[in-house]
Design a protein around this motif. Structure first.
Motif, PDB file in Angstrom:
ATOM      1  N   SER A  25       0.857  -1.191   0.000  1.00  0.00           N
ATOM      2  CA  SER A  25       0.000   0.000   0.000  1.00  0.00           C
ATOM      3  C   SER A  25       0.890   1.238   0.000  1.00  0.00           C
ATOM      4  CB  SER A  25      -0.918   0.014   1.229  1.00  0.00           C
ATOM      5  OG  SER A  25      -0.159   0.213   2.406  1.00  0.00           O
ATOM      6  N   THR A  37       0.216   7.484  -2.892  1.00  0.00           N
ATOM      7  CA  THR A  37      -1.085   6.993  -3.334  1.00  0.00           C
ATOM      8  C   THR A  37      -1.952   6.581  -2.142  1.00  0.00           C
ATOM      9  OG1 THR A  37      -0.270   4.729  -3.550  1.00  0.00           O
ATOM     10  CG2 THR A  37      -0.098   6.157  -5.485  1.00  0.00           C
ATOM     11  N   GLY A  38      -3.219   6.261  -2.447  1.00  0.00           N
ATOM     12  CA  GLY A  38      -4.148   5.827  -1.412  1.00  0.00           C
ATOM     13  C   GLY A  38      -4.411   6.918  -0.394  1.00  0.00           C
ATOM     14  N   TRP A  77      -6.528   0.508  -0.907  1.00  0.00           N
ATOM     15  CA  TRP A  77      -7.392   1.144  -1.900  1.00  0.00           C
ATOM     16  C   TRP A  77      -7.476   2.656  -1.717  1.00  0.00           C
ATOM     17  CZ3 TRP A  77      -7.608  -2.402  -5.255  1.00  0.00           C
ATOM     18  CH2 TRP A  77      -7.832  -3.741  -4.922  1.00  0.00           C
ATOM     19  N   TYR A 105      -8.253   4.156  -7.902  1.00  0.00           N
ATOM     20  CA  TYR A 105      -7.077   3.443  -7.402  1.00  0.00           C
ATOM     21  C   TYR A 105      -5.962   3.574  -8.430  1.00  0.00           C
ATOM     22  CZ  TYR A 105      -4.176  -0.532  -5.926  1.00  0.00           C
ATOM     23  OH  TYR A 105      -3.135  -1.323  -5.529  1.00  0.00           O
TER      24      TYR A 105
END
Length: 483
Positions: free
Chosen positions: A114, A128-129, A144, A149
């Protein structure tokens, strides 16, 4: 990294990012196009964050399998990483971004990460996320996030440079037991069909690896040039005799069971029952206690039976340990299979330096015996026809699919053999894709060889590339399909 990327973007000077450069069999550190400057991230070795309670670690691209394993051992060894069988010095992030896989229940590497940190072509960076928000509490534990995504865009692509990632770790189970099963060639398809329900119902929690006789022999030996009088490929008669000496068969499977002692005992009974109808099958179970006993009796056992138990253990132990997340260099010497000089010691082996020819081709198929046998037939047909040994491993990768990894091994110091190997790769690639068996990742050799895809898909991917990297400075030609 941001400064270098901005400079490259300013002068439209293409960059080819690598993590450790040991992407052996898929191109190593060789760029996908001429005229690239290699952006070597191997000195970015920081472990940024470690949470033993939630079992995750955040790291940089230069962190290798060995570095992560050693770090976890210093923390008490209560958490396991997942390792590939390639090299201790391979990058965790490098393999993950190629969607590589390993041996434990956390073997789907990209599925267990992640919060990527990426640098775009204009030099901007973001995570990200949930990690894109300040003070996000769940950034490392929920991959996610919220909204579109994006992480998948940065795997197997040329859209950005990944400079950080959070990897989820596996708690050490209460009990672990490996098992090894072998069958004759005629029973290969039935073995796959027998194991599939156990993968689907969760009895087999991790990827299970099946290797054929050529793959087994290349792990133990070098090509017997003298006995073959300089001819290739290896005779099937010699192979059969050598497998008999090694107490192996044409197809040999290895797997592992994890849980409490009772859970493992129940799983063990289910495996025995599932394989009972296969006439040629032989199965052995191995845990730490039995391994210790085998080490103690290896010399007297050989004296009585003539079987080289030590040699068998030397090759079985790395597989046994891989299923516990322990990286190894034990399989690097197999890349010297076609060389005419002995391989160096494992810690000094370097397939690139020593011009070991290695081409991987890795098609994916549904997990049925008929598909497994069809892949086997195609590989045997083309590799034997072109003069190479059809060394194959098939991995029951998920609950529903097989990943078949074909190894074309040759000597790069023999130009004729190299050209034959490249021709073999191309012919097999075309045959596999024409029958609908597409690879899960591509080598630099195979970039651009995929057949035409849906035009709307190709246009979208190229539109994203132009939007994120208008000057095409990142890895030109890497996983790009023609419109």
């Amino acid at each position: 990294v941001q400064a270098l990327v901005r400079l490259a973007n300013q002068y439209s000077d293409p960059l080819y990012p690598i993590s450790s450069g040991k992407n052996w069999g898929y191109g190593s550190a060789v760029p996908t196009a001429d005229g690239c400057t290699i952006l070597d991230l191997s000195r970015m070795k920081k472990i940024i964050k470690f949470d033993p309670d939630l079992a995750y670690i955040t790291l940089e691209p230069g962190v290798t399998q060995k570095q992560l394993y050693d770090f976890l051992q210093l923390q008490g060894g209560h958490l396991w990483m997942d390792a590939t069988g390639s090299s201790q010095e391979c990058s965790i992030i490098g393999n993950t971004m190629e969607r590589g896989f390993g041996h434990t229940p956390y073997g789907d590497h990209f599925g267990n990460v992640s919060g990527l940190e990426v640098v775009l072509a204009n030099g901007e960076s973001f995570k990200t996320g949930f990690a894109r928000f300040p003070n996000a509490q769940a950034a490392e534990v929920y991959h996610w996030g919220v909204g579109p995504y994006l992480d998948g865009l940065f795997s197997q692509s040329s859209f950005a440079v990944v400079t950080q990632m959070t990897v989820w770790l596996m708690p050490k189970p209460a009990y672990f037991q490996a098992f090894f099963c072998s069958v004759d060639q005629a029973d290969f398809g039935p073995m796959v069909d027998a194991l599939r329900p156990l993968r689907l119902d969760g009895t087999l929690k991790s990827a299970m690896h099946l290797v054929n006789g050529d793959k087994v022999v290349s792990a133990f030996d070098q090509y017997p040039w003298q006995q073959m009088q300089g001819e290739a490929p290896l005779s099937r008669e010699w192979l059969a005799q050598r497998l008999k000496q090694l107490d192996a068969k044409e197809w040999n499977a290895s797997g592992a069971l994890y849980g409490t002692w009772l859970e493992v005992a129940i799983a063990r009974r289910k495996i025995k029952k599932a394989l009972a109808h296969i006439p040629s099958h032989k199965i052995k179970f191995l845990d730490d206690k039995l391994l210790k006993l085998a080490r103690l009796v290896q010399k007297p056992y050989q004296a009585v039976t003539g079987f080289d138990l030590k040699g068998a253990l030397d090759k079985s132990i790395p597989v046994f340990l891989l299923k516990q997340g322990v990286p190894t260099n034990a399989f690097i010497p197999s890349t010297y299979w076609r060389k005419k000089s002995p391989p160096p010691a494992m810690d000094k082996a370097d397939p690139d330096r020593d011009k070991c020819g290695l081409l991987w081709l890795a098609p994916v198929a549904p997990m049925t015996g008929s598909h497994a046998v069809r892949l086997e037939h195609l590989v045997y047909k083309y590799l034997l026809e072109y003069g190479f040994e059809p060394a194959i491993s098939m991995t029951l990768l998920t609950e529903r699919c097989i990943d078949c990894v074909v190894c074309i091994t040759y000597d790069r110091e023999n130009p004729d053999e190299e050209q034959q190997a490249l021709a073999c790769h191309d012919a097999l690639f075309a045959a596999l894709t024409s029958e609908g068996y597409f690879p899960y990742r591509l080598s630099t050799r195979a970039m651009g060889m995929l057949p035409a895809a849906a035009p709307a898909y190709v246009k979208l991917i190229n539109d994203i590339k132009r939007a994120l990297d208008p000057n095409l400075i990142f890895s030109p030609g890497r996983y790009q399909e023609k419109e």
